[in-house]
Design a protein around this motif. Structure first.
Motif, mmCIF file in Angstrom:
data_model
loop_
_atom_site.group_PDB
_atom_site.id
_atom_site.type_symbol
_atom_site.label_atom_id
_atom_site.label_comp_id
_atom_site.label_asym_id
_atom_site.label_seq_id
_atom_site.Cartn_x
_atom_site.Cartn_y
_atom_site.Cartn_z
ATOM 1 N N THR A 32 -14.520 -1.433 -2.664
ATOM 2 C CA THR A 32 -13.683 -1.466 -1.473
ATOM 3 C C THR A 32 -12.237 -1.287 -1.890
ATOM 4 O O THR A 32 -11.867 -1.516 -3.030
ATOM 5 N N GLY A 33 -11.393 -0.892 -0.943
ATOM 6 C CA GLY A 33 -9.976 -0.758 -1.207
ATOM 7 C C GLY A 33 -9.595 0.652 -1.632
ATOM 8 O O GLY A 33 -10.434 1.452 -2.059
ATOM 9 N N VAL A 34 -8.278 0.958 -1.494
ATOM 10 C CA VAL A 34 -7.779 2.288 -1.809
ATOM 11 C C VAL A 34 -8.028 2.655 -3.267
ATOM 12 O O VAL A 34 -8.388 3.784 -3.588
ATOM 13 N N ALA A 84 -8.205 -4.321 7.122
ATOM 14 C CA ALA A 84 -7.000 -4.636 6.350
ATOM 15 C C ALA A 84 -7.013 -4.027 4.956
ATOM 16 O O ALA A 84 -5.952 -3.906 4.327
ATOM 17 N N GLN A 85 -8.178 -3.652 4.440
ATOM 18 C CA GLN A 85 -8.234 -3.053 3.103
ATOM 19 C C GLN A 85 -7.693 -1.625 3.094
ATOM 20 O O GLN A 85 -7.364 -1.097 2.032
ATOM 21 N N PHE A 86 -7.631 -1.002 4.275
ATOM 22 C CA PHE A 86 -7.131 0.369 4.371
ATOM 23 C C PHE A 86 -6.067 0.458 5.473
ATOM 24 O O PHE A 86 -6.313 1.037 6.536
ATOM 25 N N PRO A 87 -4.893 -0.114 5.233
ATOM 26 C CA PRO A 87 -3.840 -0.053 6.244
ATOM 27 C C PRO A 87 -3.413 1.400 6.484
ATOM 28 O O PRO A 87 -3.221 2.157 5.533
ATOM 29 N N PRO A 88 -3.286 1.822 7.738
ATOM 30 C CA PRO A 88 -2.953 3.221 8.029
ATOM 31 C C PRO A 88 -1.624 3.669 7.452
ATOM 32 O O PRO A 88 -1.484 4.818 7.031
ATOM 33 N N GLU A 89 -0.641 2.768 7.427
ATOM 34 C CA GLU A 89 0.680 3.157 6.935
ATOM 35 C C GLU A 89 0.612 3.594 5.471
ATOM 36 O O GLU A 89 0.138 2.861 4.606
ATOM 37 N N ASN A 90 1.058 4.811 5.225
ATOM 38 C CA ASN A 90 1.100 5.390 3.867
ATOM 39 C C ASN A 90 -0.280 5.507 3.224
ATOM 40 O O ASN A 90 -0.376 5.614 1.994
ATOM 41 N N LEU A 91 -1.337 5.512 4.028
ATOM 42 C CA LEU A 91 -2.682 5.589 3.451
ATOM 43 C C LEU A 91 -2.884 6.888 2.675
ATOM 44 O O LEU A 91 -3.402 6.884 1.551
ATOM 45 N N PHE A 92 -2.481 8.011 3.276
ATOM 46 C CA PHE A 92 -2.643 9.286 2.590
ATOM 47 C C PHE A 92 -1.830 9.333 1.298
ATOM 48 O O PHE A 92 -2.314 9.771 0.257
ATOM 49 N N ARG A 96 -3.462 9.695 -2.346
ATOM 50 C CA ARG A 96 -3.084 10.855 -3.170
ATOM 51 C C ARG A 96 -2.491 10.418 -4.498
ATOM 52 O O ARG A 96 -2.800 10.987 -5.562
ATOM 53 N N THR A 97 -1.643 9.388 -4.474
ATOM 54 C CA THR A 97 -1.014 8.894 -5.699
ATOM 55 C C THR A 97 -2.052 8.360 -6.681
ATOM 56 O O THR A 97 -2.021 8.684 -7.870
ATOM 57 N N GLN A 98 -2.990 7.559 -6.167
ATOM 58 C CA GLN A 98 -3.960 6.932 -7.061
ATOM 59 C C GLN A 98 -5.058 7.899 -7.495
ATOM 60 O O GLN A 98 -5.619 7.748 -8.581
ATOM 61 N N THR A 99 -5.363 8.889 -6.649
ATOM 62 C CA THR A 99 -6.350 9.886 -7.054
ATOM 63 C C THR A 99 -5.744 10.862 -8.048
ATOM 64 O O THR A 99 -6.376 11.239 -9.040
ATOM 65 N N GLY A 100 -4.525 11.305 -7.758
ATOM 66 C CA GLY A 100 -3.819 12.187 -8.685
ATOM 67 C C GLY A 100 -4.272 13.624 -8.670
ATOM 68 O O GLY A 100 -3.906 14.406 -9.545
#
Length: 445
Positions: A32-34, A84-92, A96-100
């Motif tokens: 779970t989580g981003v 709450a584990q995926f807040p919409p704000e800045n989700l993309f 993108r940052t963590q996937t790279g």
């Protein structure tokens, strides 16, 4: 060849070891989580969070992932619960940052849907248009995501990241794909290598044949534009010429030279897009020059005439219905608009096919890159839907063989990307993303 074979076996051996390492510590884990979504998307194109398992079945997720991998495109799909584990704000931006990975990201958050992309793989307008076309109130995740993927793959630039390898759909851990890979290693890696090599040779032969057909059409276009320049009654030193006119004329000449140079260097079908884009730029410059010389308002930048791009920038839109298809609005030149208004057929651009000369939209997939350069920005699928070429554009096979691969899609860039491309997010319910200014207007990263 011996070196290539050794490297293949080494890679397969390394992946088999990875299988053993991954299975033990992660089997049964609940991701779970981003950060977990990002880790999963590094291994495969589709991630379904356990909290959203009811949105997309494993079979549908596997089929969607296979479609993307068959097309060899950097399209990443996440199905996430609205909690709450995926807040919409800045989700993309965070994903993108963590996937790279440089690519196109599509997220189904609860009942909402939206997408973002690095500009190197798809423009903001193209993403926005695609999202708008598939977003339907009450649509289930499988329908919405498949529609989006089918429309995005033909115009998405770049290749899938190497980290995906041959893994299957990732629903938290790439266990299924790694198990399958291990079976391939044990059962016959050499046979798999032979199949891959044979498919590569087949693809190369098909690309050469497609490029031979494209050369004829593009050379005709270049010649026609050169003739327009020769007929142009303009000299930079003539009375009444100003710097703006001279600039238009110079840009037209530069576009002509660029088109010739690019075509001389083309080695693969997808590279033809840049050639026809240069010709489209040149014809617009001539239209602006003509308006300046005649003291008319400068023309709006519009796509070329749908029926034959050699007619120049479109003057208007008209409803057109292809044989067996649905009506749609297409950009047309003044002459074709008049013909349609009089109930006559437009003057269509025809190309050689196995059954003789046919309008380009009734020809084979080789003409997709040619049309794509003229009608960019994600508008081509909408113009051609229901036609033979449009049907081919919507298939993963087309995207794989003609979709192009000289962009940065699929590269691992880590956090080195423009955060403005991804923007903030405002996931509305019922599939309504982007209301009230969400996603910076929706579309580009």
């Amino acid at each position: 060849m011996r070196t290539r074979a050794i490297s293949v076996w080494s890679a397969l051996g390394g992946l088999m070891l990875l299988l053993l390492l991954v299975l033990a510590p992660t089997a049964g884990a609940r991701a779970t989580g981003v950060s977990d979504a990002a880790a999963a998307l590094k291994q495969g194109p589709v991630y379904v969070d356990p909290g959203a398992a009811g949105q997309l079945s494993k079979a549908d997720a596997d089929a969607l992932a296979q479609k993307i991998k068959n097309a060899d495109k950097p399209l990443l799909v996440a199905v996430l619960p609205a909690n709450a584990q995926f807040p919409p704000e800045n989700l993309f931006q965070n994903l993108r940052t963590q996937t790279g990975i440089t690519g196109l990201y599509a997220i189904r958050l609860g009942d909402g849907f939206d997408a973002r992309a690095d500009r190197s793989v798809m423009s903001r307008d193209a993403v926005d248009n695609l999202v708008t076309s598939v977003r339907q109130p009450g649509a289930d995740a499988a329908t919405e995501l498949n529609n989006f993927v089918d429309q995005a793959l033909p115009t998405l630039r770049g290749s899938a990241p190497a980290s995906w390898g041959s893994a299957g759909t990732d629903s938290g851990v790439p266990v299924a794909g790694l198990v399958a890979l291990g079976a391939v290693v044990v059962a016959g890696g050499a046979g798999a290598y032979t199949v891959v090599r044979r498919n590569r040779l087949r693809k190369e032969a098909e690309e050469r044949a497609a490029l031979d057909r494209l050369r004829v059409v593009v050379d005709e276009d270049i010649t026609a534009f050169g003739e327009e320049l020769e007929r142009l009654d303009f000299h930079p030193a003539e009375r009444g010429a100003d710097d703006a006119m001279r600039g238009d004329y110079e840009r037209a000449l530069d576009s002509y030279d660029r088109a010739k140079s690019l075509m001389g260097a083309v080695t693969r079908p997808h590279e033809v897009r840049e050639v026809t884009q240069a010709l489209e730029d040149g014809r617009y410059s001539l239209a602006v020059l003509a308006a300046r010389r005649e003291s008319r308002p400068l023309p709006e930048r519009r796509p070329p005439c749908f029926f034959d791009p050699r007619h120049g920038p479109a003057a208007d839109d008209r409803t057109w219905t292809p044989a067996g298809g649905a009506p749609r609005q297409v950009p047309v030149c003044a002459a074709d608009a008049a013909r349609l208004d009089d109930g006559l057929d437009p003057v269509a651009r025809t190309v050689d096919t196995d059954t003789g000369r046919r309008p380009y939209w009734e020809a084979g997939p080789a003409y997709g890159p040619w049309a794509g350069g003229y009608f960019g920005g994600g508008m081509l699928p909408g113009l051609l839907v229901g036609t033979m070429l449009g049907s081919m554009l919507a298939t993963p096979a087309y995207a794989s063989e003609y979709g192009g691969g000289d962009f940065q899609g699929g590269d691992f860039s880590g956090a080195d990307f423009s955060s403005g491309d991804f923007g903030s997010s405002d996931f509305g319910g019922g599939g309504d993303f982007g209301g009230g200014g969400g996603f910076d207007g929706g579309g580009g990263f």
